[in-house]
Motif scaffolding. Structure first.
Motif, PDB file in Angstrom:
ATOM      1  N   GLN A  75     -14.643  30.632  16.725  1.00 35.60           N
ATOM      2  CA  GLN A  75     -15.536  30.830  17.876  1.00 35.60           C
ATOM      3  C   GLN A  75     -15.111  30.022  19.093  1.00 35.60           C
ATOM      4  N   ILE A  76     -14.869  28.737  18.922  1.00 36.44           N
ATOM      5  CA  ILE A  76     -14.545  27.891  20.075  1.00 36.44           C
ATOM      6  C   ILE A  76     -13.265  28.363  20.734  1.00 36.44           C
ATOM      7  N   ILE A  81     -10.672  31.234  25.179  1.00 38.15           N
ATOM      8  CA  ILE A  81      -9.743  32.281  25.632  1.00 38.15           C
ATOM      9  C   ILE A  81     -10.462  33.214  26.607  1.00 38.15           C
ATOM     10  N   LEU A  82     -11.672  33.628  26.251  1.00 36.74           N
ATOM     11  CA  LEU A  82     -12.423  34.535  27.116  1.00 36.74           C
ATOM     12  C   LEU A  82     -12.767  33.860  28.445  1.00 36.74           C
ATOM     13  N   ALA A  83     -13.211  32.612  28.386  1.00 32.56           N
ATOM     14  CA  ALA A  83     -13.552  31.902  29.625  1.00 32.56           C
ATOM     15  C   ALA A  83     -12.326  31.748  30.513  1.00 32.56           C
ATOM     16  N   SER A  84     -11.179  31.437  29.915  1.00 29.21           N
ATOM     17  CA  SER A  84      -9.970  31.265  30.728  1.00 29.21           C
ATOM     18  C   SER A  84      -9.432  32.599  31.227  1.00 29.21           C
ATOM     19  N   SER A  85      -9.808  33.696  30.571  1.00 28.20           N
ATOM     20  CA  SER A  85      -9.385  35.027  31.006  1.00 28.20           C
ATOM     21  C   SER A  85     -10.237  35.553  32.150  1.00 28.20           C
ATOM     22  N   ALA A  86     -11.407  34.966  32.328  1.00 38.50           N
ATOM     23  CA  ALA A  86     -12.328  35.436  33.362  1.00 38.50           C
ATOM     24  C   ALA A  86     -11.789  35.079  34.748  1.00 38.50           C
ATOM     25  N   LEU A  94     -20.985  31.891  32.938  1.00 37.77           N
ATOM     26  CA  LEU A  94     -21.777  32.370  31.802  1.00 37.77           C
ATOM     27  C   LEU A  94     -21.404  31.620  30.537  1.00 37.77           C
ATOM     28  N   PHE A  95     -20.118  31.394  30.346  1.00 40.71           N
ATOM     29  CA  PHE A  95     -19.665  30.672  29.151  1.00 40.71           C
ATOM     30  C   PHE A  95     -20.064  29.204  29.229  1.00 40.71           C
ATOM     31  N   ILE A 100     -19.943  26.158  26.189  1.00 42.13           N
ATOM     32  CA  ILE A 100     -18.677  26.501  25.552  1.00 42.13           C
ATOM     33  C   ILE A 100     -17.574  25.915  26.421  1.00 42.13           C
ATOM     34  N   SER A 101     -17.081  24.766  26.038  1.00 39.55           N
ATOM     35  CA  SER A 101     -15.996  24.162  26.806  1.00 39.55           C
ATOM     36  C   SER A 101     -15.175  23.275  25.916  1.00 39.55           C
TER      37      SER A 101
END
Length: 101
Positions: A75-76, A81-86, A94-95, A100-101
């Motif tokens: 999960q982390i 990955i998703l946060a850095s892809s945004a 949102l993350f 989530i960091s």
């Protein structure tokens, strides 16, 4: 194969994305209609809001694809990955709101 805990954690990521999609849909539904020939400052701002919603939809769509490709991660790692892809600050926030960091 991921265990149930990992599957549940991945569901959390899907829920973040799903909540954002719902938020965008609600905002679009609330936008008033107007005659494009009468373009006032207020109406111009409405068009900008529609444009931003469109950008957000594209952003979330890309994140769903990224999620599917990376769903084997814990999960982390996945959420990082998703946060850095945004690309949009709004989406990255949102993350962060979900710690989530």
């Amino acid at each position: 194969m991921p265990d149930n805990k990992t599957n549940t954690q991945h569901d959390d990521a899907i829920n973040i994305i799903a909540a954002e999609l719902l938020s965008i849909a609600n905002e679009i539904e609330e936008l008033p209609s107007f005659d494009p020939s009468e373009l006032t400052n207020e109406k111009m701002m409405q068009l900008q809001k529609i444009d931003f919603c469109s950008q957000r939809l594209r952003e979330v769509s890309k994140l769903v694809v990224e999620f599917a490709e990376q769903s084997h991660q814990d999960q982390i790692t996945l959420l990082k990955i998703l946060a850095s892809s945004a690309k949009l600050e709004h989406t990255r926030d949102l993350f962060e709101q979900h710690k989530i960091s």
